[in-house]
Motif scaffolding. Structure first.
Motif, PDB file in Angstrom:
ATOM      1  N   LEU A   1     -39.800  49.672 -29.988  1.00 46.37           N
ATOM      2  CA  LEU A   1     -38.645  48.815 -30.283  1.00 46.37           C
ATOM      3  C   LEU A   1     -39.113  47.502 -30.884  1.00 46.37           C
ATOM      4  O   LEU A   1     -40.174  46.992 -30.501  1.00 46.37           O
ATOM      5  N   PRO A   2     -38.340  46.932 -31.791  1.00 46.90           N
ATOM      6  CA  PRO A   2     -38.753  45.649 -32.366  1.00 46.90           C
ATOM      7  C   PRO A   2     -38.404  44.497 -31.436  1.00 46.90           C
ATOM      8  O   PRO A   2     -37.414  44.567 -30.701  1.00 46.90           O
ATOM      9  N   THR A   3     -39.194  43.460 -31.474  1.00 44.80           N
ATOM     10  CA  THR A   3     -38.793  42.237 -30.770  1.00 44.80           C
ATOM     11  C   THR A   3     -37.774  41.548 -31.686  1.00 44.80           C
ATOM     12  O   THR A   3     -37.574  41.962 -32.823  1.00 44.80           O
TER      13      THR A   3
ATOM     14  N   GLN B   1     -40.264  32.052 -30.220  1.00 46.67           N
ATOM     15  CA  GLN B   1     -40.994  31.718 -28.988  1.00 46.67           C
ATOM     16  C   GLN B   1     -42.422  32.261 -28.966  1.00 46.67           C
ATOM     17  O   GLN B   1     -42.722  33.252 -29.636  1.00 46.67           O
ATOM     18  N   THR B   2     -43.246  31.669 -28.133  1.00 45.12           N
ATOM     19  CA  THR B   2     -44.601  32.191 -27.913  1.00 45.12           C
ATOM     20  C   THR B   2     -44.471  33.626 -27.380  1.00 45.12           C
ATOM     21  O   THR B   2     -43.515  33.942 -26.664  1.00 45.12           O
TER      22      THR B   2
ATOM     23  N   ARG C   1     -49.042  30.834 -22.997  1.00 45.78           N
ATOM     24  CA  ARG C   1     -50.165  31.787 -22.831  1.00 45.78           C
ATOM     25  C   ARG C   1     -49.851  32.779 -21.720  1.00 45.78           C
ATOM     26  O   ARG C   1     -50.562  33.766 -21.535  1.00 45.78           O
TER      27      ARG C   1
ATOM     28  N   PHE D   1     -45.699  50.379 -29.639  1.00 44.15           N
ATOM     29  CA  PHE D   1     -44.705  49.475 -30.206  1.00 44.15           C
ATOM     30  C   PHE D   1     -43.588  50.323 -30.818  1.00 44.15           C
ATOM     31  O   PHE D   1     -43.705  50.797 -31.943  1.00 44.15           O
TER      32      PHE D   1
ATOM     33  N   GLY E   1     -44.153  38.217 -30.753  1.00 45.56           N
ATOM     34  CA  GLY E   1     -44.561  39.272 -31.691  1.00 45.56           C
ATOM     35  C   GLY E   1     -44.565  38.850 -33.154  1.00 45.56           C
ATOM     36  O   GLY E   1     -44.323  39.679 -34.041  1.00 45.56           O
TER      37      GLY E   1
ATOM     38  N   ARG F   1     -46.378  37.137 -21.829  1.00 45.92           N
ATOM     39  CA  ARG F   1     -46.560  37.652 -23.189  1.00 45.92           C
ATOM     40  C   ARG F   1     -46.365  39.160 -23.297  1.00 45.92           C
ATOM     41  O   ARG F   1     -46.955  39.798 -24.161  1.00 45.92           O
TER      42      ARG F   1
ATOM     43  N   PRO G   1     -52.387  39.137 -22.362  1.00 43.66           N
ATOM     44  CA  PRO G   1     -51.129  39.506 -21.705  1.00 43.66           C
ATOM     45  C   PRO G   1     -51.214  39.585 -20.180  1.00 43.66           C
ATOM     46  O   PRO G   1     -50.188  39.498 -19.502  1.00 43.66           O
TER      47      PRO G   1
HETATM   48  N1  LIG Z   1     -42.562  45.501 -30.749  1.00 43.80           N
HETATM   49  C1  LIG Z   1     -43.385  45.246 -29.753  1.00 43.80           C
HETATM   50  N2  LIG Z   1     -43.324  45.958 -28.615  1.00 43.80           N
HETATM   51  C2  LIG Z   1     -44.152  45.693 -27.570  1.00 43.80           C
HETATM   52  N3  LIG Z   1     -45.103  44.733 -27.583  1.00 43.80           N
HETATM   53  C3  LIG Z   1     -45.205  43.986 -28.695  1.00 43.80           C
HETATM   54  C4  LIG Z   1     -44.363  44.201 -29.838  1.00 43.80           C
HETATM   55  N4  LIG Z   1     -44.720  43.315 -30.788  1.00 43.80           N
HETATM   56  C5  LIG Z   1     -45.717  42.577 -30.284  1.00 43.80           C
HETATM   57  N5  LIG Z   1     -46.020  42.971 -29.033  1.00 43.80           N
HETATM   58  C6  LIG Z   1     -47.048  42.394 -28.123  1.00 43.80           C
HETATM   59  O1  LIG Z   1     -46.567  41.105 -27.749  1.00 43.80           O
HETATM   60  C7  LIG Z   1     -47.649  40.234 -27.476  1.00 43.80           C
HETATM   61  C8  LIG Z   1     -47.414  38.893 -28.148  1.00 43.80           C
HETATM   62  O2  LIG Z   1     -47.431  39.045 -29.550  1.00 43.80           O
HETATM   63  P1  LIG Z   1     -48.036  37.944 -30.528  1.00 43.80           P
HETATM   64  O3  LIG Z   1     -49.427  37.595 -30.131  1.00 43.80           O
HETATM   65  O4  LIG Z   1     -47.796  38.370 -31.911  1.00 43.80           O
HETATM   66  O5  LIG Z   1     -47.073  36.705 -30.186  1.00 43.80           O
HETATM   67  P2  LIG Z   1     -46.764  35.440 -31.050  1.00 43.80           P
HETATM   68  O6  LIG Z   1     -45.317  35.454 -31.333  1.00 43.80           O
HETATM   69  O7  LIG Z   1     -47.701  35.337 -32.211  1.00 43.80           O
HETATM   70  O8  LIG Z   1     -47.069  34.292 -29.978  1.00 43.80           O
HETATM   71  P3  LIG Z   1     -47.733  32.830 -30.162  1.00 43.80           P
HETATM   72  O9  LIG Z   1     -46.673  31.971 -30.769  1.00 43.80           O
HETATM   73  O10 LIG Z   1     -48.068  32.439 -28.771  1.00 43.80           O
HETATM   74  O11 LIG Z   1     -48.923  32.983 -31.035  1.00 43.80           O
HETATM   75  C9  LIG Z   1     -48.896  40.932 -27.970  1.00 43.80           C
HETATM   76  O12 LIG Z   1     -49.635  41.400 -26.842  1.00 43.80           O
HETATM   77  C10 LIG Z   1     -48.388  42.103 -28.791  1.00 43.80           C
HETATM   78  O13 LIG Z   1     -49.244  43.209 -28.725  1.00 43.80           O
END
Ligand SMILES: Nc1ncnc2c1ncn2[C@@H]1O[C@H](COP(=O)(O)OP(=O)(O)OP(=O)(O)O)[C@@H](O)[C@H]1O
Length: 473
Positions: free
Chosen positions: A99-101, A122-123, A432, A97, A126, A435, A409
């Motif tokens: 870069l930030p989302t 969004q789902t 789902r 991880f 991150g 991701r 994923p």
């Molecule tokens: N900065 C990042 N870089 C790459 N991958 C990331 C990063 N942050 C999170 N992820 C990956 O993205 C995927 C989705 O993250 P996460 O489960 O937190 O989503 P979410 O926003 O909680 O989704 P939902 O609303 O469906 O619960 C995970 O597999 C996580 O490891």
């Protein structure tokens, strides 16, 4: 706002009811409209009075990725430096991880100020890592008390969040005291947890509402030491008739604690303005709570392609089989509706059982067929998810129990064998798949519908602003 719309005068011609009415653009960061690529993309469509939904979606996708390249990207380390301990930053980089989302970029600086926050994105965007990084910025591992509580709606999501928290907290080469994480989930052995909570309180507690309230009522632990309370899938917790009473009680108790911070997360917060207003009125959040809303005009991830096939009730199984053969998913979740009480009473087999039997005898592909549903005991549910996570392709037949938060994923396809009950349920089921942040890969959401259900799907399309293409097999 007026200056933003100068670039898109044609948008004013769109009817107010349209998902692309200019008012919806008010949520976009102004700098976005000033980027070269945004100007170019919007100019190119300025003659057209009819905006095709897919074209707009594609344009936005392109603009989003171009504008990301145009701004100097801060890394997660740069955003978290000075707040999150070094060994955690090292760990996230080890995992990959860097870069930030978007939600991490937008929300982390606000969270670090101590303000209450609603993470609405969004789902698969991150949100989990967002609130966990913030929790790690607050925890003092030397202190023997519960300092953060994360409330989740299901045991499965609790196990997943616990796993991620432990993975981040795992000691690396650094000489630091580890931060303990306890899962206090429905179906667990509460007696063991009671002694553990008393003797050696974990810094982070991941809990389902019922188990958490049980511990609070029995005075096994108190909320006084808790610095941050996270409610994940907050709208689900509020809409669940079984959980809402306890959730309200918990939030009210927490509101009287000093130095508290409350964080809510979800990909869907229906009527979010009312929700924020209620939270302030009830003192569940402070008055200056921040609603961080990412992709407000596009709640559905753009990497998802939506399709539908028309079928009869009698040939749904065959149609699903045909789809599995033509699409060859790498891994898929097949969502089936819950069995009604009436159907249970007359002794019918649930649709999940019938579908499992059909797939086991008719499906010749290489994916492992697994089942996850609420009526299974906790051990069998855990076994299904463990098997999935061990790798290899899967075909998971599930009810909506797998629709919220579960992160697999490798899922490339979602099949709605039965249409979900609401647009919100559609959003979470579809989410789902797709991701993997920063990935270009497209995933498929396929709906098996009967002709009389077309208008229901159309309603979901309008509400969630996506378009569904008919597939003729
Ligand atoms: N900065 C990042 N870089 C790459 N991958 C990331 C990063 N942050 C999170 N992820 C990956 O993205 C995927 C989705 O993250 P996460 O489960 O937190 O989503 P979410 O926003 O909680 O989704 P939902 O609303 O469906 O619960 C995970 O597999 C996580 O490891």
């Amino acid at each position: 706002m007026a200056s933003q719309l100068l670039f898109v005068p044609h948008l004013a011609l769109i009817p107010k009811a349209s998902p692309f009415h200019p008012s919806l653009f008010s949520t976009i960061n102004p700098s976005f409209f000033h980027s070269t690529s945004a100007k170019r993309a919007l100019k190119s469509s300025s003659d057209s009075r009819i905006i095709n939904l897919k074209a707009v979606a594609d344009t936005f996708s392109e603009i989003e990725s171009n504008s990301a390249n145009e701004t100097t990207a801060l890394t997660l380390r740069e955003i978290c430096q000075g707040f999150v301990p070094e060994h955690i930053l090292h760990r996230i980089e080890e995992i990959g991880f860097v870069l930030p989302t978007e939600i991490q970029k937008e929300a982390l600086p606000t969270l670090f100020t101590g303000r209450d926050c609603i993470l609405h994105a969004q789902t698969g965007s991150g949100k989990t890592l967002t609130y966990l990084l913030h929790i790690f910025s607050l925890i003092n591992p030397q202190r023997s008390s519960v300092q953060a509580v994360i409330v989740v709606p299901t045991r499965e999501l609790g196990m997943q969040v616990t796993k991620v928290a432990r993975m981040l907290a795992a000691k690396s080469d650094f000489d630091v005291k580890g931060c303990t994480v306890m899962a206090l989930l429905d179906g667990g052995t509460l007696r063991r947890h009671k002694s553990w909570l008393k003797a050696e309180p974990p810094a982070i507690l991941v809990a389902t509402v019922a188990s958490l309230c049980h511990m609070l009522e029995k005075h096994i632990f108190r909320l006084d030491s808790v610095r941050v309370l996270v409610l994940d899938e907050v709208d689900f917790l509020f809409y669940s008739s079984k959980q809402v009473g306890s959730v309200r009680k918990l939030l009210t108790s927490f509101s009287s604690c000093d130095k508290r911070q409350t964080v809510f997360a979800s990909a869907s917060i229906p009527q979010h303005k009312h929700f924020v207003h209620d939270c302030i009125q009830q003192k569940w959040t402070k008055r200056d709570v921040v609603h961080v809303h990412v992709s407000a005009i596009m709640p559905m991830p753009l990497c998802l392609l939506h399709r539908f096939v028309m079928c009869q009730k009698t040939n749904k199984h065959q149609m699903l089989l045909a789809l599995l053969e033509s699409d060859a998913p790498e891994s898929a979740i097949i969502f089936v509706g819950e069995q009604s009480e009436k159907s249970k009473k007359v002794g019918n087999d649930p649709s999940t059982t019938l579908l499992m039997e059909f797939l086991k005898t008719s499906y010749n592909g290489s994916l492992e067929i697994l089942l996850l549903e609420g009526d299974m005991n906790f051990n069998s549910r855990a076994a299904s998810l463990t098997e999935i996570r061990q790798g290899g392709g899967f075909l998971l037949v599930s009810t909506d129990i797998a629709a919220r938060g579960i992160d697999l994923p490798e899922t490339t396809h979602i099949f709605n064998f039965d249409l979900p009950q609401t647009a919100t349920d559609y959003l979470h089921r579809a989410g789902r798949a797709g991701r993997i942040p920063f990935s270009d890969k497209k995933c498929i959401v396929a709906n098996l519908i009967m002709s009389e259900e077309r208008f229901v799907l159309q309603r979901y399309e309008n509400e969630l602003m996506f378009s569904c293409e008919e597939l003729i097999l």
